[in-house]
Write an enzyme that holds these catalytic residues in place. Sequence first.
Site, mmCIF file in Angstrom:
data_model
loop_
_atom_site.group_PDB
_atom_site.id
_atom_site.type_symbol
_atom_site.label_atom_id
_atom_site.label_comp_id
_atom_site.label_asym_id
_atom_site.label_seq_id
_atom_site.Cartn_x
_atom_site.Cartn_y
_atom_site.Cartn_z
ATOM 1 N N ARG A 46 -13.249 73.834 73.252
ATOM 2 C CA ARG A 46 -14.032 73.228 72.257
ATOM 3 C C ARG A 46 -15.480 73.059 72.670
ATOM 4 N NH1 ARG A 46 -14.595 68.160 71.854
ATOM 5 N NH2 ARG A 46 -12.683 67.498 72.316
ATOM 6 N N TYR A 98 -22.552 79.556 46.402
ATOM 7 C CA TYR A 98 -21.084 79.735 46.763
ATOM 8 C C TYR A 98 -20.337 78.462 46.381
ATOM 9 C CZ TYR A 98 -16.740 80.268 49.405
ATOM 10 O OH TYR A 98 -15.470 80.230 49.709
ATOM 11 N N ASP A 170 -28.480 80.724 53.756
ATOM 12 C CA ASP A 170 -26.801 81.368 53.675
ATOM 13 C C ASP A 170 -27.161 82.987 53.741
ATOM 14 O OD1 ASP A 170 -24.571 82.628 53.214
ATOM 15 O OD2 ASP A 170 -23.736 80.695 52.180
ATOM 16 N N LYS A 195 -17.156 87.433 56.133
ATOM 17 C CA LYS A 195 -17.296 88.327 55.212
ATOM 18 C C LYS A 195 -18.009 89.847 55.780
ATOM 19 C CE LYS A 195 -16.287 85.266 52.646
ATOM 20 N NZ LYS A 195 -17.349 84.302 51.946
#
Length: 402
Positions: A46, A98, A170, A195
């Site tokens: 992590r 979005y 973004d 994407k």
Amino acid sequence: MHFSTRSIHMGNEKEPLTGAVIPPLHLSSTFAPSGEFSEALYDYSRSGNPTRAGLETTIASLEEGAGALAYASGMAAIHGAFMLLKNGDHVIAGTDIYGGTYRILHKILNRVGIETTLVPLDDLDKVEAAIRPTTRMIWAENPGNPLLSLVDIAALAAIAHRHRALLAIDNTFATPVATQPLKLGADIVMHSATKYLGGHSDLLGGALVVKDKALLKELYFIQNATGGVMAPLDCYLCARGIKTLEVRFREQCKSALWIAQFLESHPAVKKVYYPGLASHPQHELAQKQLRGLHGAVVSFELNADFQAAKRFVSSTRFFQRAVSMGAVESLIEQPASMSHASYDRADRLKAGIDDGLIRLSIGLEHPQDLIEDLQGAFQQALELDAVLAPRIDWDLEAGYFS
Ligand SMILES: *Cc1c(COP(=O)(O)O)cnc(C)c1O
């Protein structure tokens, strides 16, 4: 070093022990360093993982930032950025953003006293007017989703910085191939790596890139504390996808322009949203800010009702009806019932996301097949005669089509 070279070599150093050209995939969740534990490069996945670190190096280099962090999804990255805020802070975001970003702002962050104002960010006077003493962040998409509206990143950065707020972009739709927002003054760049970066619809991931080392440290602290890291296998797949990002994106943009032109000349289409068309209200800004690459998402409104639009998105063969975008497969969707269903209806209509709007993600299939596919959907969904279809000039680039 040029972009395509960086996308292949940065963060992809060969493995010294075996000489393997492709760095190995490190699935280990924990590490047993031989030296002093507190000085180990890696101790727990992590907090740090070599496969993730390689990907972060690549992404930082593509956006020309000081560093990047890879997250479990685009939404986890967005969440990480918004965790810089605290109770009482105010965010300004674009009206067409979005659906998931709308949802986290209006249905999660509002619960902890962070307020949002949605503003058409192409109108800088409205942005100025929406600024409050508590405004700490402006969140914009390059370009907006699904209407492909553009914001002048440099101008927005100037406003944000005048008011001591951060500008976050973004950049999922534009990719660093078309725009590098940090170079235009943005403080944070965000990607849904799901994407274009991944590019093959087979991973979920997100990234934040910044140019300020102190901000990177703060974001790292939040990421390690909250745990939304990208899984090693997804990092590996994403690093593989990025190697072909530039060639994929350039081809997809080329096909998208042809398809946008085809749609614009079609009598059953009311309006086409694509920054590469001269009819786009910010075409001039797009030429500059997107460096002539206008993206591979095309939205359009049918001269028809909700039901006809719904039939349309179920009538194509190569365009698969699905949310998401940015991969080699072409996709089609109706934002009102799919990607933007999390919007309140009134906000959605105010943003101009109508019931009859359709969004295409142009993949890497042959553009002629894609246009014929749309042709067929017009006939099937709207019962239009084939005669209505406009002719496309296939000589645009002689030798390109086989
Ligand atoms: C998909 C997407 C997101 C969210 O990313 P996930 O990887 O699905 O969590 C954010 N912004 C834009 C523009 C997107 O297309």
